[in-house]
Design an enzyme around this catalytic site. Structure first.
Site, mmCIF file in Angstrom:
data_model
loop_
_atom_site.group_PDB
_atom_site.id
_atom_site.type_symbol
_atom_site.label_atom_id
_atom_site.label_comp_id
_atom_site.label_asym_id
_atom_site.label_seq_id
_atom_site.Cartn_x
_atom_site.Cartn_y
_atom_site.Cartn_z
ATOM 1 N N SER A 710 -11.843 2.842 3.523
ATOM 2 C CA SER A 710 -11.143 4.012 2.624
ATOM 3 C C SER A 710 -11.737 4.077 1.346
ATOM 4 C CB SER A 710 -9.717 3.304 2.552
ATOM 5 O OG SER A 710 -8.718 4.219 2.371
ATOM 6 N N ASP A 801 -7.171 8.526 12.743
ATOM 7 C CA ASP A 801 -6.569 8.258 11.408
ATOM 8 C C ASP A 801 -6.419 9.532 10.707
ATOM 9 O OD1 ASP A 801 -6.782 7.647 8.720
ATOM 10 O OD2 ASP A 801 -8.960 7.141 8.492
ATOM 11 N N HIS A 833 -5.920 4.549 10.724
ATOM 12 C CA HIS A 833 -6.726 4.020 9.390
ATOM 13 C C HIS A 833 -7.221 2.631 9.436
ATOM 14 C CE1 HIS A 833 -8.183 5.145 5.555
ATOM 15 N NE2 HIS A 833 -7.725 4.350 4.960
#
Length: 857
Positions: A710, A801, A833
């Site tokens: 991320s 995601d 995610h």
């Protein structure tokens, strides 16, 4: 895990590993057709990995089948291409066209066996303790989970025990001989007394939700709630709210509102009416698209509030709540004899539209009070004072503050305590320093919107070394109170550690009750009267159950003593224990390299990094170093046990886990110094931390890799572009690579504005970025440095995601490959995610370990 798969499992193994029709035909000749119901296109593993995967699942016997060996050889001759992208520099091996040479295959085999041993370690999800009938001993109940790789789910089970405190220096836990698996259970919630147990089983299709009430020895009630009343019950830890009333006869909970009626079409076109009848000559249309709350809530419409009478099974929706309000975290208000019962819940009202809410505390929310529906049994037993039957209006209890959640009533019902993320809502940062507040609850139970909110713990801007840095809570216990009725026990980040705090909500005194001299992380599980059951762990220590009690509680100098509890929960293999015993860790203070650009005192203070290394130094130099970067960016890496990171440490890597400025746990000024400076301040902090361990003689500059997901992936790809000669290899999980692309596809476009522009970003956020804004987003993105990247990079991407859509990672990886950089991409079709499904998590870190071994020996 079983060592020999059954026929169904073997069929799935081969299908997942094949890319040719011969495999399907072969299986159809061996196994019944129901095992071959999955379409070939849904399986993506390359053929060459059949052998390695079969070893992981214990299917060596099947692989020895001569016919399959012949087909493998035939497949190699046909030069099948792998689905994982391999860069041009890796070179081609004619006899092994899939890019897996003998050495790499051996590495897969060895590492997978070790990773499997780490993966099998259980985790405690929740715990509860109840006083026994005698009032002397206590009964404990632990909800535990363990990865089930074959089923690609987490196996859930409960373990009970009896606690006897034999003396001030001794406590004895007598565990049940075996845990009990809760197959198909979505959540379990004991009643306050421990006499009953609620078990919820959510269906995965349009079947009814199943609610079970268990007594001490048997199932007492079972209710099936049809979709026409409500959908699945929320058990997600955020909207989730399940609360027993005081009499343990009614349960309030949050569930998906009923599905709206969809249009029906047939041979003659649109069919009038509700279209509920099932007709083979008609079909359901889609109707209007409805906004959801983003990541992990795809397909969810609206959480709503319901109550169920566990005697009759009658379910009622709570009336009077605005349709636009999403509800969660419901609790019962204290009951007042002769008066209606009330519920308190958290409500989120979207501004212009629903934005992603998972991990986003910057969404405005408030506490509301509403009258609970009455059932026949209640109406017959209570003479209500006001005598009214009409719906009462919903009351907003926290109009003067922009955020209020996790409501908890004191044991005497005199006040309501709640957490606030006001600093997040006001600044736009998705997470920041919390504050704690309370409301005096009226004795008659009748509340108004003019109730006074009292601050208990304010936001800490910048703390002196060793002092309380502020409140950073991810949850509260359902019953966090000591017997005095005014002291809460909770867990909070304190720098790079998690600690246990006691908070007196009357005096506002905050005390750290977990050991001050411990660099390990501590997390409270539950309370046993005035004693605390907790878990302690570190990057090199498997979790342990601890039992804390207050010594000389009557004196001002009272201290907490912590006892070790022998537990069967965190069992691990001898090999894992042996490897971990060779490791050590420390928490480093890293001075800021250049404080001239720091506008606040908190931003000039040192940040921290957790350094994990071998206890013995290698004769030929240093172990390779993995720099580990958390996402967020407003999150924190804690000094707790992580199975994937412990695995990487055990295969020969030192770890530098960096909590750059902007992380939680260090005060609000340090956190707020990062928005507007992503891609520069955070990058410089990481490079400073790397230089720090090199200069201290703990790492070699020629053997450094970097790993992040991320925003950690954003940092990773920035680092390999801005410092291309510093890293031997890189690994990223769902990375932010191009903000200009992400802003139009993510569920949190406002995040792009706030982190790129700073506080101004909250004001200028728009769904239609200008050309100038898109140019600025690009300039702040890793993709702007892509021409300089040299480090071989592996990408782990979740196709579902919504937070950082897969297009970000794919675009960047393709651009790297175009420039001749070694690249590998593994795409997980059903992951979001977090890439947390057991098989996906396993395959991710196995490939990361092998990738780093290949390029950083």
């Amino acid at each position: 895990m079983t060592s020999t798969p059954n026929a169904h499992q073997m069929g799935r193994v081969l299908l997942c590993s094949a890319n040719s029709n011969w495999c399907v035909n072969f299986l159809r000749s061996r196994f019944p057709s129901p095992y071959l119901s999955h379409p070939l296109s849904s399986f993506t593993l390359p053929l060459r990995r059949l052998h390695s995967l079969s070893i992981l699942l214990g299917a060596e016997k099947l692989i020895s089948d001569q016919r399959i060996n012949c087909k493998l050889a035939e497949a190699r001759k046909k030069n099948f291409k792998p689905l994982a992208m391999e860069g041009s520099k890796a070179g081609s091996v004619k006899e092994l066209p899939l890019g897996i040479d003998v050495t790499t295959e051996e590495e897969y085999t060895l590492q997978s066996k070790l990773l499997k041993e780490f993966t099998s370690i259980s985790s405690i999800d929740k715990a509860w303790i109840f006083k026994s009938d005698s009032g002397i001993n206590s009964q404990a109940l632990f909800s535990i989970s363990q990865a089930n790789l074959l089923a690609n789910k987490r196996r859930k089970f409960i373990l009970s025990g009896q606690i006897s405190k034999e003396s001030n220096a001794s406590v004895n836990f007598q565990w049940a001989p075996f845990p009990v698996e809760m197959t198909g259970a979505s959540i379990i919630v004991p009643s306050p007394s421990g006499a009953k147990l609620l078990v919820v089983r959510n269906s995965e299709n349009e079947s009814p939700s199943q609610i079970e009430i268990w007594g001490p020895s048997q199932l007492e009630k079972e209710f099936h709630v049809p979709q026409s009343i409500h959908g699945s019950i929320y058990t997600d830890g955020w909207f989730e709210g399940i609360s027993w009333n005081h009499n343990e006869t009614i349960i309030a909970y949050v569930a998906e509102e009923p599905s709206p009626t969809k249009p029906t079409f047939g041979n003659l076109g649109y069919k009038k009416g509700d279209g509920t009848d099932k007709d083979m000559n008609s079909w359901k249309g889609q109707g209007d698209w409805e906004e959801d709350w983003g990541e992990t809530y795809a397909g969810k419409r609206q959480p709503a509030l319901f109550v169920i009478d566990i005697n009759s099974g009658e379910v009622r929706a709570v009336k009077g709540i605005e349709k636009s309000l999403s509800v969660g975290q419901v609790v019962w208000a204290p009951s007042v004899e002769g008066s209606h019962r009330y519920l308190v819940f958290v409500g989120w009202s979207p501004d212009k539209r629903k934005l992603g809410i998972k991990y986003c505390y910057n969404r405005s929310c408030a506490l509301y009070s509403v009258r609970a529906p009455s059932f026949e049994s209640e109406a017959n037993t209570h003479d209500l004072k006001d005598g009214s039957t009409e719906d009462m209006p919903v009351v907003n209890l926290t109009q003067s503050i922009s955020s209020a959640f996790f409501p908890r009533f004191s044991p005497d019902g005199k006040f309501l305590v709640f957490l606030s993320a006001k600093s997040s809502v006001d600044s736009g940062a998705h997470s920041s320093t919390n504050s704690l507040h309370k409301i005096e609850w009226p004795l008659d139970g009748k509340v108004s919107s003019s109730v006074k909110i009292v601050d208990v713990i304010p936001v800490v801007l910048s703390a002196e070394d060793g002092f309380f840095p502020g409140l950073y809570c991810s949850s509260f216990l359902s019953n966090p109170w000591l017997s005095d009725g005014r002291t809460m026990i909770l867990s909070s980040a304190w720098g790079s550690r998690q600690v246990i705090l006691s908070v007196n909500v009357l005096s506002a005194e905050v005390l750290r009750i977990s050991p001050v001299d411990s660099d390990s992380s501590w997390n409270v599980l539950t309370l046993d009267g005035d004693n605390v059951v907790a878990v302690s762990s570190s990057p090199v220590d498997i979790p342990e159950v601890k039992y804390g009690y207050l010594v000389d509680k009557a004196t001002k100098n009272a201290v907490w003593n912590w006892l070790n509890v022998s537990s069967p929960i965190f069992r691990s293999s001898e090999k894992v224990r042996s490897l971990l015993s060779t490791l050590q860790f420390s928490i480093l203070k890293i001075p800021v390299k250049d404080v001239s650009d720091s506008r606040t005192k908190g931003a000039k203070k040192p940040f921290e990094a957790i350094f994990v290394s071998s206890k013995t130094k290698r004769n030929d130099g240093f172990d390779p170093l993995i720099v580990v970067l958390h996402g967020g960016p407003h999150s924190v890496s804690l000094s707790s046990f992580s199975k994937p990171l412990a695995f990487l440490s055990s295969i020969g890597y030192n770890l530098l886990i960096v909590n750059y400025r902007g992380s939680l746990g260090f005060g609000e000024e340090a956190l707020q110094s990062l928005p507007g400076k992503v891609g520069s301040q955070d990058v410089n902090d990481v490079l400073t931390a790397i230089d720090h361990v090199i200069e201290a003689g703990h790492a070699s500059p020629s053997k450094i890799t970097v790993l992040g997901g991320s925003h950690g992936g954003f940092l990773t790809t920035h680092l390999i572009g801005q410092a291309p000669d510093k890293f031997a290899a890189a690994a990223v999980r769902n990375p932010v690579c191009n903000l200009a692309l992400m802003v139009g596809t993510t569920d949190i476009p406002d995040w792009c504005y706030v982190e790129t522009y700073g506080s101004e970003g909250k004001k200028i956020f728009t769904e239609a970025p200008s050309a100038e804004q898109l140019t600025f987003f690009h300039s702040k993105s890793p993709i702007s440095h892509i021409s300089k990247v040299k480090a071989p990079t592996i990408f782990l991407l979740g196709a579902q995601d919504l937070r950082v859509p897969v297009s970000n990672g794919l675009q960047y990886s393709r651009a790297l490959k175009e420039r001749g950089v070694d690249v590998k991409v593994i795409l997980f079709p059903n992951d979001v995610h977090g890439i947390e499904r057991p098989q996906s998590d396993f395959e991710s870190f196995l490939n990361i370990g092998v990738w780093f071994k290949k390029y950083c020996k």
